[in-house]
Design a protein around this motif. Structure first.
Motif, PDB file in Angstrom:
ATOM      1  N   ILE A 136       0.860  -1.182   0.000  1.00 31.24           N
ATOM      2  CA  ILE A 136       0.000   0.000   0.000  1.00 31.24           C
ATOM      3  C   ILE A 136       0.897   1.232   0.000  1.00 31.24           C
ATOM      4  CG2 ILE A 136      -1.775   1.285   1.247  1.00 31.24           C
ATOM      5  CD1 ILE A 136      -2.680  -1.352   2.480  1.00 31.24           C
ATOM      6  N   LYS A 137       0.740   2.062  -1.018  1.00 29.76           N
ATOM      7  CA  LYS A 137       1.564   3.268  -1.138  1.00 29.76           C
ATOM      8  C   LYS A 137       0.889   4.417  -0.405  1.00 29.76           C
ATOM      9  CE  LYS A 137       3.804   6.330  -4.481  1.00 29.76           C
ATOM     10  NZ  LYS A 137       3.938   6.680  -5.918  1.00 29.76           N
ATOM     11  N   LEU A 138       1.491   4.843   0.690  1.00 30.43           N
ATOM     12  CA  LEU A 138       0.988   5.957   1.491  1.00 30.43           C
ATOM     13  C   LEU A 138       2.019   7.068   1.432  1.00 30.43           C
ATOM     14  CD1 LEU A 138      -1.118   7.069   3.526  1.00 30.43           C
ATOM     15  CD2 LEU A 138       0.260   6.029   5.344  1.00 30.43           C
ATOM     16  N   LEU A 168      -0.810  -0.810  -4.472  1.00 29.06           N
ATOM     17  CA  LEU A 168      -2.058  -0.055  -4.409  1.00 29.06           C
ATOM     18  C   LEU A 168      -1.772   1.336  -3.863  1.00 29.06           C
ATOM     19  CD1 LEU A 168      -4.401  -2.801  -2.894  1.00 29.06           C
ATOM     20  CD2 LEU A 168      -4.476  -1.931  -5.230  1.00 29.06           C
ATOM     21  N   ASP A 169      -1.986   2.353  -4.687  1.00 30.64           N
ATOM     22  CA  ASP A 169      -1.826   3.740  -4.242  1.00 30.64           C
ATOM     23  C   ASP A 169      -3.118   4.157  -3.547  1.00 30.64           C
ATOM     24  OD1 ASP A 169      -0.838   6.223  -3.810  1.00 30.64           O
ATOM     25  OD2 ASP A 169      -0.887   6.887  -5.895  1.00 30.64           O
ATOM     26  N   ASN A 187       5.001   8.595   0.314  1.00 28.84           N
ATOM     27  CA  ASN A 187       6.177   8.021  -0.350  1.00 28.84           C
ATOM     28  C   ASN A 187       6.614   6.708   0.288  1.00 28.84           C
ATOM     29  OD1 ASN A 187       6.426  10.196  -2.169  1.00 28.84           O
ATOM     30  ND2 ASN A 187       7.441  11.427  -0.592  1.00 28.84           N
ATOM     31  N   LYS A 188       5.753   6.143   1.131  1.00 25.54           N
ATOM     32  CA  LYS A 188       6.099   4.902   1.810  1.00 25.54           C
ATOM     33  C   LYS A 188       5.309   3.739   1.226  1.00 25.54           C
ATOM     34  CE  LYS A 188       7.153   7.080   6.278  1.00 25.54           C
ATOM     35  NZ  LYS A 188       6.804   7.106   7.728  1.00 25.54           N
ATOM     36  N   LEU A 189       5.924   2.557   1.241  1.00 27.17           N
ATOM     37  CA  LEU A 189       5.251   1.336   0.824  1.00 27.17           C
ATOM     38  C   LEU A 189       5.040   0.456   2.054  1.00 27.17           C
ATOM     39  CD1 LEU A 189       7.120   0.474  -2.509  1.00 27.17           C
ATOM     40  CD2 LEU A 189       4.814   1.408  -2.243  1.00 27.17           C
ATOM     41  N   LEU A 190       3.779   0.219   2.390  1.00 25.52           N
ATOM     42  CA  LEU A 190       3.438  -0.576   3.567  1.00 25.52           C
ATOM     43  C   LEU A 190       3.007  -1.973   3.124  1.00 25.52           C
ATOM     44  CD1 LEU A 190       1.308   2.094   5.474  1.00 25.52           C
ATOM     45  CD2 LEU A 190       3.750   1.621   5.704  1.00 25.52           C
ATOM     46  N   PRO A 191       3.669  -3.022   3.628  1.00 22.82           N
ATOM     47  CA  PRO A 191       3.309  -4.386   3.220  1.00 22.82           C
ATOM     48  C   PRO A 191       1.971  -4.817   3.823  1.00 22.82           C
ATOM     49  CG  PRO A 191       4.981  -4.445   4.937  1.00 22.82           C
ATOM     50  CD  PRO A 191       4.788  -2.994   4.586  1.00 22.82           C
ATOM     51  N   ALA A 192       1.223  -5.615   3.065  1.00 18.99           N
ATOM     52  CA  ALA A 192      -0.055  -6.153   3.541  1.00 18.99           C
ATOM     53  C   ALA A 192      -0.348  -7.432   2.768  1.00 18.99           C
ATOM     54  CB  ALA A 192      -1.177  -5.138   3.363  1.00 18.99           C
ATOM     55  N   LYS A 193      -1.410  -8.120   3.165  1.00 17.63           N
ATOM     56  CA  LYS A 193      -1.814  -9.349   2.487  1.00 17.63           C
ATOM     57  C   LYS A 193      -3.305  -9.322   2.195  1.00 17.63           C
ATOM     58  CE  LYS A 193       1.677 -12.626   4.151  1.00 17.63           C
ATOM     59  NZ  LYS A 193       1.915 -13.919   4.850  1.00 17.63           N
ATOM     60  N   LEU A 194      -3.682 -10.014   1.119  1.00 15.29           N
ATOM     61  CA  LEU A 194      -5.084 -10.175   0.769  1.00 15.29           C
ATOM     62  C   LEU A 194      -5.519 -11.600   1.084  1.00 15.29           C
ATOM     63  CD1 LEU A 194      -5.266  -8.386  -2.716  1.00 15.29           C
ATOM     64  CD2 LEU A 194      -5.675  -7.422  -0.450  1.00 15.29           C
ATOM     65  N   LEU A 195      -6.747 -11.735   1.564  1.00 13.89           N
ATOM     66  CA  LEU A 195      -7.331 -13.048   1.837  1.00 13.89           C
ATOM     67  C   LEU A 195      -8.631 -13.177   1.061  1.00 13.89           C
ATOM     68  CD1 LEU A 195      -6.893 -13.470   5.704  1.00 13.89           C
ATOM     69  CD2 LEU A 195      -5.506 -14.482   3.894  1.00 13.89           C
ATOM     70  N   TYR A 196      -8.904 -14.393   0.592  1.00 14.36           N
ATOM     71  CA  TYR A 196     -10.150 -14.638  -0.135  1.00 14.36           C
ATOM     72  C   TYR A 196     -10.734 -15.965   0.332  1.00 14.36           C
ATOM     73  CZ  TYR A 196     -13.340 -15.773  -3.955  1.00 14.36           C
ATOM     74  OH  TYR A 196     -14.443 -16.122  -4.687  1.00 14.36           O
ATOM     75  N   TYR A 197     -12.045 -15.953   0.666  1.00 10.88           N
ATOM     76  CA  TYR A 197     -12.742 -17.152   1.110  1.00 10.88           C
ATOM     77  C   TYR A 197     -13.836 -17.485   0.100  1.00 10.88           C
ATOM     78  CZ  TYR A 197     -10.401 -16.180   5.526  1.00 10.88           C
ATOM     79  OH  TYR A 197      -9.458 -15.935   6.492  1.00 10.88           O
ATOM     80  N   PRO A 198     -13.575 -18.409  -0.817  1.00  2.00           N
ATOM     81  CA  PRO A 198     -14.581 -18.746  -1.841  1.00  2.00           C
ATOM     82  C   PRO A 198     -15.886 -19.252  -1.241  1.00  2.00           C
ATOM     83  CG  PRO A 198     -12.424 -19.656  -2.403  1.00  2.00           C
ATOM     84  CD  PRO A 198     -12.329 -19.172  -0.994  1.00  2.00           C
TER      85      PRO A 198
END
Length: 435
Positions: free
Chosen positions: A369-371, A422-423, A373-384
């Motif tokens: 995630i671009k905040l 993602l900006d 000038n910083k890039l913050l790491p994150a994860k996406l989860l999906y539950y079908p």
């Protein structure tokens, strides 16, 4: 906010049968719940009808069920149960059955944590009943009422005739003298935040200054267009006898026929038929607050007094930030996340499933995630199985770094598909700044 109070108990397989159900939108729309087929096949012959659902908040809900091709389907009473606990797609319900008419039930939201159950009164925190003194009998006439003064910086606004609904279009600068009152709790959430600093909060404070010898209650409008509307069950019990009561709602001299319904088995009350027509005619919007005053008890008539949230534009409001965010345009794909008082402390944020399946289904879950000038790491989860997608690990770090508040709106723009960046564009409630 969810809690982690649920602790599985030591139980013997011979005396307790456990199963769970993940709710789907089709089931919620139908207002029924189909019990797992294997449970119905093995134990259905011994399940009494009706059954009772016991929740950790101490309440018990009577549910009638039917047998459809050998499967148990919860019907009468289930729709009210689902509405009271705001059940939604992806929620998980855990059932413990001890071969009696009682099922012990625990509810988990999409964060996989057990919900905070509302206080045990089966009512709605959008509804407040105010009784300044014991009510005297009503005999058709409109009693004298006193109303808190309404003013603007330059002049005092006159009130409309008592035969019409009072529609407050301007804020008050008078000292806040809100009354103490019982609040009717519910798990309704995620529509509009009435916390301090919002225009809805200011409208509520003005409504709380309303005073009358007639009994009345206050309804906060979180979502204007609904087919029914909760109101305090205690009010219904006190002033009406039948479980279905015909009434009239008066708005600006016009009378709207409506029905009040009371469900004795779980002590909930609704304005049913007629509510939608009134809401549309009065142009209710989320953030508005309506006082319903019972001015005629013989032929029940409710006078309405509407306090408009838009009258308090000087207070920060999520509507402005949402409107600004919707004007965002880019050639890159994007999605929006609205920050509410309810989801602010959560460790995850719900994102649109179509966005995930189109751009991330075949990629690693790690994103940035671009905040500024910083890039913050994150994860996406999906539950079908529950058709739900989230920003999970890294979300709370982003919330802290960006100083998000209730009412803010975030637009996430996919600016780099290869590196999954993602900006973020943040629209601040009341300030409308983005970066």
């Amino acid at each position: 906010m969810a809690s982690t109070s649920f602790q599985p108990k030591n139980k013997s397989p011979s005396t307790v049968i456990s199963f769970f159900k993940i709710l789907l939108s089709k089931s919620l729309q139908a207002g029924t719940l189909k019990i797992p087929r294997k449970f119905s096949r093995i134990y259905g012959g011994g399940v009494p009808n009706p059954v009772y659902l016991k929740l950790p908040d101490g309440t018990q809900w009577k549910i009638d069920w039917t047998n459809h091709n050998g499967e148990i389907i919860f019907e009468n009473g289930w729709k009210e149960f689902a509405a009271y606990y705001s059940l939604d797609q992806g929620h998980l319900l855990w059932f413990d059955y001890k071969k009696t008419s009682l099922f012990e039930v625990h509810i988990f939201d999409m964060s996989c944590l057990e919900i905070n159950y509302p206080p045990n009164d089966h009512t709605d925190d959008d509804c407040v009943e105010i009784l300044n003194k014991p009510p005297s009998p009503l005999r058709g006439g409109l009693r004298k009422r006193s109303v808190a003064p309404l003013s603007t910086p330059s002049k005092t606004k006159r009130l409309r005739s008592a035969t019409k609904s009072r529609d407050v279009e301007r804020g008050s600068q008078s000292k806040d003298t809100s009354l103490e009152m019982p609040v009717f709790s519910s798990s309704r959430q995620d529509f509009l935040d009435f916390s301090p600093g919002t225009s809805g909060f200011k409208a509520l404070k003005e409504a709380e200054k309303f005073s009358s010898e007639n009994p009345f209650f206050i309804v906060k409008i979180r979502q204007a267009i609904r087919s029914n509307r909760n109101f305090p069950a205690s009010f219904f019990i006190k002033y009406f006898k039948n479980e279905v009561q015909k009434v009239k709602i008066r708005f600006e001299g016009n009378l709207f026929p409506a029905k009040l319904r009371y469900y004795r088995q779980n002590s909930t009350a609704f304005i049913s038929s007629g509510w939608l027509q009134f809401a549309q005619a009065s142009k209710l919007q989320p953030g508005d607050v309506t006082v319903f005053e019972l001015v005629d008890r013989d032929d029940p008539v409710f006078e309405t007094h509407i306090y408009r949230a838009k009258a308090f534009k000087s207070w920060s409001c999520g509507f402005q930030s949402l409107k600004a965010a919707r004007n965002f345009k880019s050639e890159n794909p994007s999605f929006m996340v609205k920050i509410t008082q309810t989801n602010l402390p959560r460790t995850t944020a719900v994102i649109p499933v179509p966005f995930f399946t189109k751009y991330f289904a075949r990629k690693k879950p790690n994103i940035q995630i671009k905040l500024r000038n910083k890039l913050l790491p994150a994860k996406l989860l999906y539950y079908p199985s529950s058709s739900a997608a989230y920003i999970s690990a890294g979300w709370q770090a982003f919330v802290g770094a960006s100083n998000l508040k209730a009412g803010d709106v975030c637009v996430f723009e996919l600016v780099n598909g290869k590196d999954r960046v993602l900006d973020v564009h943040i629209y601040r409630a009341g300030r409308l700044l983005s970066f």
